[in-house]
Design a protein around this motif. Structure first.
Motif, PDB file in Angstrom:
ATOM      1  N   MET A 163      40.953  43.317  41.168  1.00  0.00           N
ATOM      2  CA  MET A 163      42.352  42.916  41.060  1.00  0.00           C
ATOM      3  C   MET A 163      42.610  42.095  39.793  1.00  0.00           C
ATOM      4  SD  MET A 163      44.090  44.247  43.465  1.00  0.00           S
ATOM      5  CE  MET A 163      45.592  43.277  43.492  1.00  0.00           C
ATOM      6  N   ALA A 164      41.614  41.281  39.385  1.00  0.00           N
ATOM      7  CA  ALA A 164      41.774  40.497  38.162  1.00  0.00           C
ATOM      8  C   ALA A 164      41.930  41.413  36.958  1.00  0.00           C
ATOM      9  CB  ALA A 164      40.577  39.572  37.982  1.00  0.00           C
ATOM     10  N   ARG A 165      41.174  42.541  36.950  1.00  0.00           N
ATOM     11  CA  ARG A 165      41.295  43.505  35.855  1.00  0.00           C
ATOM     12  C   ARG A 165      42.681  44.131  35.847  1.00  0.00           C
ATOM     13  NH1 ARG A 165      36.546  47.780  35.350  1.00  0.00           N
ATOM     14  NH2 ARG A 165      35.479  45.773  35.031  1.00  0.00           N
ATOM     15  N   LYS A 166      43.224  44.429  37.042  1.00  0.00           N
ATOM     16  CA  LYS A 166      44.566  44.992  37.123  1.00  0.00           C
ATOM     17  C   LYS A 166      45.594  43.995  36.599  1.00  0.00           C
ATOM     18  CE  LYS A 166      47.916  46.999  40.333  1.00  0.00           C
ATOM     19  NZ  LYS A 166      48.207  47.387  41.734  1.00  0.00           N
ATOM     20  N   ALA A 167      45.418  42.707  36.937  1.00  0.00           N
ATOM     21  CA  ALA A 167      46.344  41.687  36.465  1.00  0.00           C
ATOM     22  C   ALA A 167      46.325  41.597  34.941  1.00  0.00           C
ATOM     23  CB  ALA A 167      45.993  40.330  37.080  1.00  0.00           C
ATOM     24  N   LYS A 168      45.147  41.700  34.347  1.00  0.00           N
ATOM     25  CA  LYS A 168      45.044  41.662  32.885  1.00  0.00           C
ATOM     26  C   LYS A 168      45.773  42.847  32.270  1.00  0.00           C
ATOM     27  CE  LYS A 168      41.727  41.445  29.081  1.00  0.00           C
ATOM     28  NZ  LYS A 168      42.397  42.520  28.312  1.00  0.00           N
ATOM     29  N   ALA A 169      45.605  44.013  32.878  1.00  0.00           N
ATOM     30  CA  ALA A 169      46.286  45.209  32.371  1.00  0.00           C
ATOM     31  C   ALA A 169      47.801  45.055  32.470  1.00  0.00           C
ATOM     32  CB  ALA A 169      45.818  46.436  33.140  1.00  0.00           C
ATOM     33  N   LEU A 170      48.278  44.482  33.571  1.00  0.00           N
ATOM     34  CA  LEU A 170      49.714  44.272  33.732  1.00  0.00           C
ATOM     35  C   LEU A 170      50.231  43.238  32.742  1.00  0.00           C
ATOM     36  CD1 LEU A 170      50.052  44.268  37.630  1.00  0.00           C
ATOM     37  CD2 LEU A 170      50.807  46.052  36.046  1.00  0.00           C
ATOM     38  N   LEU A 171      49.435  42.191  32.500  1.00  0.00           N
ATOM     39  CA  LEU A 171      49.823  41.167  31.527  1.00  0.00           C
ATOM     40  C   LEU A 171      50.004  41.794  30.153  1.00  0.00           C
ATOM     41  CD1 LEU A 171      50.225  38.071  31.013  1.00  0.00           C
ATOM     42  CD2 LEU A 171      47.825  38.026  30.320  1.00  0.00           C
ATOM     43  N   ASP A 172      49.064  42.642  29.769  1.00  0.00           N
ATOM     44  CA  ASP A 172      49.156  43.310  28.474  1.00  0.00           C
ATOM     45  C   ASP A 172      50.351  44.256  28.430  1.00  0.00           C
ATOM     46  OD1 ASP A 172      46.899  41.993  27.628  1.00  0.00           O
ATOM     47  OD2 ASP A 172      45.536  43.656  28.083  1.00  0.00           O
ATOM     48  N   GLU A 173      50.551  45.006  29.523  1.00  0.00           N
ATOM     49  CA  GLU A 173      51.663  45.959  29.563  1.00  0.00           C
ATOM     50  C   GLU A 173      53.006  45.260  29.443  1.00  0.00           C
ATOM     51  OE1 GLU A 173      53.782  49.090  32.715  1.00  0.00           O
ATOM     52  OE2 GLU A 173      51.846  48.176  33.228  1.00  0.00           O
ATOM     53  N   LEU A 174      53.183  44.202  30.224  1.00  0.00           N
ATOM     54  CA  LEU A 174      54.480  43.535  30.281  1.00  0.00           C
ATOM     55  C   LEU A 174      54.723  42.603  29.108  1.00  0.00           C
ATOM     56  CD1 LEU A 174      54.714  42.823  34.102  1.00  0.00           C
ATOM     57  CD2 LEU A 174      55.899  44.588  32.797  1.00  0.00           C
TER      58      LEU A 174
ATOM     59  N   ALA B 131      59.524  42.826  40.394  1.00  0.00           N
ATOM     60  CA  ALA B 131      59.047  42.875  41.778  1.00  0.00           C
ATOM     61  C   ALA B 131      60.134  42.466  42.762  1.00  0.00           C
ATOM     62  CB  ALA B 131      57.816  41.984  41.936  1.00  0.00           C
ATOM     63  N   GLU B 132      60.842  41.378  42.459  1.00  0.00           N
ATOM     64  CA  GLU B 132      61.782  40.808  43.426  1.00  0.00           C
ATOM     65  C   GLU B 132      63.172  41.443  43.383  1.00  0.00           C
ATOM     66  OE1 GLU B 132      60.960  38.877  45.776  1.00  0.00           O
ATOM     67  OE2 GLU B 132      58.931  38.349  45.103  1.00  0.00           O
ATOM     68  N   LEU B 133      63.618  41.883  42.208  1.00  0.00           N
ATOM     69  CA  LEU B 133      64.972  42.423  42.081  1.00  0.00           C
ATOM     70  C   LEU B 133      64.992  43.946  41.982  1.00  0.00           C
ATOM     71  CD1 LEU B 133      66.575  39.893  39.541  1.00  0.00           C
ATOM     72  CD2 LEU B 133      66.587  39.805  42.047  1.00  0.00           C
ATOM     73  N   ALA B 134      64.028  44.507  41.263  1.00  0.00           N
ATOM     74  CA  ALA B 134      64.030  45.957  41.060  1.00  0.00           C
ATOM     75  C   ALA B 134      63.188  46.696  42.082  1.00  0.00           C
ATOM     76  CB  ALA B 134      63.531  46.278  39.641  1.00  0.00           C
TER      77      ALA B 134
ATOM     78  N   HIS C 190      54.488  46.764  42.638  1.00  0.00           N
ATOM     79  CA  HIS C 190      53.143  46.787  42.064  1.00  0.00           C
ATOM     80  C   HIS C 190      52.985  45.747  40.965  1.00  0.00           C
ATOM     81  CE1 HIS C 190      55.481  49.508  39.485  1.00  0.00           C
ATOM     82  NE2 HIS C 190      54.606  49.277  38.523  1.00  0.00           N
ATOM     83  N   TYR C 191      54.109  45.296  40.375  1.00  0.00           N
ATOM     84  CA  TYR C 191      54.004  44.256  39.357  1.00  0.00           C
ATOM     85  C   TYR C 191      53.697  42.880  39.951  1.00  0.00           C
ATOM     86  CZ  TYR C 191      55.646  47.499  35.807  1.00  0.00           C
ATOM     87  OH  TYR C 191      55.744  48.561  34.932  1.00  0.00           O
ATOM     88  N   ALA C 192      53.845  42.738  41.265  1.00  0.00           N
ATOM     89  CA  ALA C 192      53.525  41.463  41.905  1.00  0.00           C
ATOM     90  C   ALA C 192      52.045  41.127  41.786  1.00  0.00           C
ATOM     91  CB  ALA C 192      53.944  41.485  43.375  1.00  0.00           C
ATOM     92  N   ALA C 193      51.199  42.130  41.523  1.00  0.00           N
ATOM     93  CA  ALA C 193      49.768  41.878  41.372  1.00  0.00           C
ATOM     94  C   ALA C 193      49.489  40.905  40.227  1.00  0.00           C
ATOM     95  CB  ALA C 193      49.022  43.188  41.141  1.00  0.00           C
ATOM     96  N   LEU C 194      50.361  40.897  39.218  1.00  0.00           N
ATOM     97  CA  LEU C 194      50.180  39.955  38.120  1.00  0.00           C
ATOM     98  C   LEU C 194      50.368  38.520  38.586  1.00  0.00           C
ATOM     99  CD1 LEU C 194      49.794  39.302  35.136  1.00  0.00           C
ATOM    100  CD2 LEU C 194      52.229  39.754  34.777  1.00  0.00           C
ATOM    101  N   LEU C 195      51.202  38.337  39.598  1.00  0.00           N
ATOM    102  CA  LEU C 195      51.510  36.999  40.086  1.00  0.00           C
ATOM    103  C   LEU C 195      50.545  36.533  41.163  1.00  0.00           C
ATOM    104  CD1 LEU C 195      55.330  37.664  40.435  1.00  0.00           C
ATOM    105  CD2 LEU C 195      54.188  36.550  38.512  1.00  0.00           C
TER     106      LEU C 195
END
Length: 272
Positions: free
Chosen positions: A1-12, A239-242, A246-251
């Motif tokens: 999950m930490a790897r997924k969070a890093k990928a999302l951080l880079d993406e966003l 995550a909260e409005l749209a 899956h973007y909640a994984a970053l949080l």
């Protein structure tokens, strides 16, 4: 999950897929700026409150970034003087949401869903966002950056806020130290609240460029701080409005440059 969070951080941290349009709230009688995706119906919208003495253009990159990910972002340019009213800025944030919902944006091919509204803000503008959220039950999500106490007190208003919230605190903040401001607001929050501390950030690190207020307010713009803030706020509002959960994984996981220092739901969880 930490790897997924890093990928999302880079993406966003990079601009999203939407071309961005910039408009002026003065066209509807309020100074300020609005950034929107070039097209889209039923979009989420966020109203952003500026910090003490700060014009909206110091947050233009963040507003454009949110719009590039499909979120209409409006920032009133009212109460930018030294005696600006926190309470009236809060009212103007709600008015900005009214504009986003009630006015067909662009050439009529952009609209906002009244059930997908959020608030955000920096410094006292973060405090004003809390005041607005307490008075406006349309608000579904709130994010603050280096939130500062206001009058009326944001900490008291937080007791009436039930929408999910995140609060980004600056570890080197000498203007609004995290424990007495962002964390105090989060601990008083009636709904879910999290505090992310950026250890190397200063109070003004969330702003862009230079401004004469730098003679009065300690600190300046910080690229890394803005990058992390863009990613976390974008993930939160998507995550909260749209409904893009899956973007909640970053949080939910540690990220480089930020530490989850308070989680109200973890505090309430029964001990093993």
């Amino acid at each position: 999950m930490a790897r997924k969070a890093k990928a999302l951080l880079d993406e966003l941290s990079r601009p999203g897929p939407h071309r961005v349009l910039r408009g002026d709230l003065a066209l509807v009688g309020m100074p300020g700026v609005v950034c929107t995706p070039a097209a889209g119906l039923g979009l989420p919208a966020v109203a952003f409150g500026h910090g003490w003495l700060q014009p909206p253009h110091r947050y233009h990159g963040l507003l454009r970034h949110l719009a590039s990910w499909g979120i209409v972002a409006a920032a009133p340019g009212t109460h930018v003087g030294p005696l600006g009213s926190h309470r009236l800025l809060a009212a103007d944030l709600s008015t900005a949401l009214d504009v986003c919902v009630g006015v067909r944006l662009g050439e009529g091919d952009i609209s906002v869903d009244p059930g997908k509204l959020g608030l955000a803000g920096h410094s006292t503008g973060g405090g004003s966002a809390v005041l607005a959220a307490a008075a406006d039950d349309r608000v579904k999500a709130v994010a603050t950056l280096a939130a500062a106490q206001t009058r009326p007190f944001a900490t008291e208003a937080a007791t009436g806020c039930t929408a999910p919230s995140i609060h980004l605190a600056a570890g080197k903040d000498v203007v609004a130290p995290p424990v007495g401001h962002a964390e105090a607001i989060a601990r008083a929050w009636a709904g879910p609240a999290r505090v992310w501390t950026l250890p190397k950030a200063g109070h003004m690190g969330f702003t862009e460029g230079k401004h004469w207020s730098g003679l009065l307010v300690s600190g300046g713009s910080e690229g890394t701080t803005r990058r992390v803030a863009r990613s976390l706020l974008t993930a939160f509002f998507l995550a909260e409005l749209a409904g893009q959960r899956h973007y909640a994984a970053l949080l939910d996981n540690p990220v480089k440059g930020a530490q989850l220092s308070y989680d109200s739901e973890a505090e309430l969880a029964p001990s093993a």
